[in-house]
Design an enzyme around this catalytic site. Structure first.
Site, PDB file in Angstrom:
ATOM      1  N   GLU A 271      19.830  67.723  38.092  1.00 12.69           N
ATOM      2  CA  GLU A 271      19.869  66.710  39.223  1.00 12.69           C
ATOM      3  C   GLU A 271      20.982  66.580  39.944  1.00 12.69           C
ATOM      4  O   GLU A 271      22.127  66.954  39.228  1.00 12.69           O
ATOM      5  CB  GLU A 271      19.780  65.148  38.322  1.00 12.69           C
ATOM      6  CG  GLU A 271      19.705  64.032  39.393  1.00 12.69           C
ATOM      7  CD  GLU A 271      19.550  62.627  38.863  1.00 12.69           C
ATOM      8  OE1 GLU A 271      19.595  62.494  37.871  1.00 12.69           O
ATOM      9  OE2 GLU A 271      19.542  61.817  39.851  1.00 12.69           O
TER      10      GLU A 271
ATOM     11  N   ARG B  78      20.642  69.629  22.506  1.00 14.82           N
ATOM     12  CA  ARG B  78      21.468  69.856  23.526  1.00 14.82           C
ATOM     13  C   ARG B  78      22.983  70.269  22.985  1.00 14.82           C
ATOM     14  O   ARG B  78      23.023  70.170  21.721  1.00 14.82           O
ATOM     15  CB  ARG B  78      21.755  68.483  24.368  1.00 14.82           C
ATOM     16  CG  ARG B  78      22.253  67.607  23.490  1.00 14.82           C
ATOM     17  CD  ARG B  78      21.937  66.044  24.307  1.00 14.82           C
ATOM     18  NE  ARG B  78      23.054  65.906  25.538  1.00 14.82           N
ATOM     19  CZ  ARG B  78      22.610  65.744  26.824  1.00 14.82           C
ATOM     20  NH1 ARG B  78      21.307  65.793  27.008  1.00 14.82           N
ATOM     21  NH2 ARG B  78      23.395  65.848  27.769  1.00 14.82           N
TER      22      ARG B  78
ATOM     23  N   LYS C 203      27.614  63.659  32.260  1.00 14.66           N
ATOM     24  CA  LYS C 203      27.896  63.442  33.721  1.00 14.66           C
ATOM     25  C   LYS C 203      28.620  62.169  34.097  1.00 14.66           C
ATOM     26  O   LYS C 203      29.449  62.238  34.781  1.00 14.66           O
ATOM     27  CB  LYS C 203      26.894  64.071  34.741  1.00 14.66           C
ATOM     28  CG  LYS C 203      26.584  65.421  34.919  1.00 14.66           C
ATOM     29  CD  LYS C 203      25.551  65.836  35.978  1.00 14.66           C
ATOM     30  CE  LYS C 203      24.231  65.966  35.612  1.00 14.66           C
ATOM     31  NZ  LYS C 203      23.119  66.385  36.381  1.00 14.66           N
TER      32      LYS C 203
END
Ligand code: ATP
Ligand code: MG
Length: 571
Positions: free
Chosen positions: A41, A267, A277
């Site tokens: 994104e 992850r 983020k």
């Protein structure tokens, strides 16, 4: 990429995702095609966690003769921008990967996604709900209690279509209605309790402007984008495991061209830093760092500016492997990979971070000698260079002690040491600032017979120091970095924003007046060197000027990871 780094990268270990793909290929699934995607994104800069995903997705495509798309998952106009879009492309390319022209945007699928949504409505599988966000939450139930149907759940197809079209037309305020999938409010998996597919958002989109008043949700967009592009293996992180049922439900209930397989992996978590983020944005916007490319950040742009070579990051991603359970990777492993690459590739130079002047009293005042120095002992082809030697030199302040403790083998009054590539010198005098008592200058003598660094009489010295000629030295600023956080897991150091409380006040140290060997005057931004005995350094790309460079310390020479490995092997 230099030829040397290739072998390490080619020893690609297997992992459970490769095994799934191999089995699919053996079974003739997807007509033998492998198509993956990296779907960021554009709401921030990429970090090393994304690098793991990039290496995995592009790596699989490369290994199985397939292709990896770069697709922007840009369905949230609130946080996305062209700046982020551009930085992501730069970072993926810098890491060494190529999407071969296959660059896509979920926002290009808005019209098609809208048509799919209408199809669901027509099939009685989606409805417009007019509960408030809070009510929707209350009606959803809990892990132990089923949810409750919304009073709007049984609206007619005609009414739903009419409302949805008017939502699109911008007739309603944000929050008035949402489009929901009609699945099962008592499903054991909460994600399947009539998930929201569209919400009203009156906000311009960075690519579509004010064209859209409604935006599709991730769970609706992602699976359909994958299907539209013909992705075969849709690889994502573990937190999406429970969303897989919805991924499959959407694709099973629409006439899509194909049904990609979602596969989840763990992850990356890295010690002493944050890989979210949201947190990175807080650090940047709050001015805790100098920007997205601050060399202390785990962003790809930060690591690039710091001087991490892309092959080191790829090797790191290969080494940590791909697992199905979350874990924390030691930052020291990343540094180990950086050192491993730089040891092979970085030219050696001499630089003094905290200069202490030395006058060699028996060296002729006007004499200058050009001494031969080895550029890289790991790489004979790197050759040799000449460094000037003169009567006045600088050594590292730490390399002298007036009253040395045991095991300090460097310079002290009356003691003899070797100057790298030069001569043996003996300290004969110490000059101090009369006010502070600080040592400001040393007086030494040299032994002309030891030129090149060995005594013909076989006499040994215990210490070898680096040095630079005072009249020839380049003045530079050097920035030393440490972990940005003092906590091993800052994200869990406390609730809310308290990760900021574990910021390391000493994460950056700026040294001015450093002196480097003259050849470094022409070093270009991004060039990397080993400063002998000190560490690896990279010319900063944001500061400094021609002839007056600024260097970032990439990593120290000391290898804590090797020690950790040794310890665990010995246990
Ligand atoms: P963040 O958690 O930092 O906000 P995100 O997951 O929201 O990141 P995206 O832009 O959606 O960011 O991520 C793009 C891809 O990178 C996704 O497929 C995501 O799963 C993957 N990814 C993100 N963070 C990590 C990580 N720490 N380790 C591995 N893959 C990651
Ligand atoms: Mg995400």
């Amino acid at each position: 990429m230099s030829e040397k780094q290739k072998p390490a990268e080619q020893v690609a270990a297997t992992n459970f995702i490769k095994q799934i793909i191999e089995a699919d290929l053996a079974a003739g699934k997807n007509n033998g095609r492998v198509k993956t995607r990296f779907p960021p994104e554009p709401n921030g800069y990429l970090h090393i966690g994304h690098a793991k995903s990039i290496c995995l997705n592009f790596g699989l495509a490369r290994e199985f003769g397939g292709i990896c798309h770069l697709r922007y998952d840009d369905t949230d106009p609130a946080k996305e921008s062209t700046e982020y879009v551009e930085s992501i492309q730069e970072d993926v390319r810098w890491l060494g990967f190529d999407w071969q022209g296959k660059l896509f945007y979920a926002s290009d699928y808005f019209e098609q996604l809208y048509a799919y949504a209408e199809q669901l409505i027509k099939a009685g599988k989606a409805y417009v709900d007019s509960l408030s966000a809070e009510e929707i939450r209350e009606f959803r139930g809990t892990l132990t209690e089923p949810g409750t149907n919304s009073p709007y759940r049984e609206r007619s197809v005609a009414e739903n279509l009419d409302l949805f079209q008017r939502m699109r037309a911008g007739e309603f305020e944000e929050g008035r209605h949402v489009l929901r999938a009609k699945i099962d409010m008592s499903a054991a998996n909460i994600v399947l309790r009539d998930p929201t597919l569209y919400r009203i958002k009156k906000m311009p989109h960075y690519r579509r402007g004010t064209e859209w008043q409604i935006y599709p949700m991730y769970d609706f967009t992602h699976c359909l984008s994958d299907a539209i592009e013909g992705i075969t293996h849709s690889i994502c992180t573990l937190e999406f495991e429970i969303n897989r049922a919805l991924y499959d439900w959407v694709l099973d209930n629409l006439p899509v061209p194909c049904h990609p397989q979602q596969i989840e992996f763990a992850r990356l978590n890295l010690s002493y830093t944050v890989l979210s983020k949201r947190k990175l944005i807080e650090l940047v916007d709050g001015g805790y760092v100098s920007g997205w490319d601050d060399p202390r950040l785990p962003t790809i742009s930060g690591m690039r500016r710091r001087g991490y070579p892309p092959e080191a990051i790829r090797n790191f991603c290969e080494r940590i492997g791909v697992a199905k359970a979350d874990s924390m990777v030691d930052f020291a492993l990343l540094e180990f990979c950086v050192r491993e690459t730089l040891n092979k590739s970085a030219p050696r130079v001499m630089g003094i971070l905290r200069p202490l002047k030395v006058i060699i009293e028996n060296y002729p005042p006007d004499q200058v000698e050009e001494l031969e120095a080895i550029n890289n002992p790991e790489d004979p082809e790197a050759g040799i260079r000449k460094v000037p030697f003169a009567r006045e030199i600088y050594i590292e302040r730490d390399d002298f002690m007036e009253a040395p403790p045991k095991k300090f083998f460097r310079l002290a009054p009356g003691r003899e040491v070797r100057l790298r590539y030069a001569y043996f010198i003996t300290c004969t005098g110490v000059v101090k600032d009369p006010n502070t008592g600080e040592v400001v200058e040393l007086r030494c003598t040299y032994d002309p017979a030891t030129r090149g660094g060995d005594a013909p009489d076989g006499r040994k010295v215990k210490g070898t120091l680096h040095w630079v000629s005072k009249p020839h030295a380049v003045e530079a600023e050097v920035r030393l970095y440490n972990h940005l956080f003092t906590a091993e897991n800052p994200a869990e150091a406390g609730a809310g924003n308290s990760f900021l409380e574990t910021l390391n006040p000493d994460s950056q140290q700026v040294l001015k007046g450093c002196r480097l060997e003259p050849g470094l005057a022409g070093a270009k931004p991004g060039e990397r060197f080993q400063f002998e005995r000190l560490g690896y350094f990279c010319v900063d790309s944001g500061n400094g000027s021609a002839g007056r460079p600024v260097f970032n310390r990439i990593v120290t020479l000391r290898d804590t990871w090797a020690k950790i490995l040794k310890k665990t092997e010995n246990n």
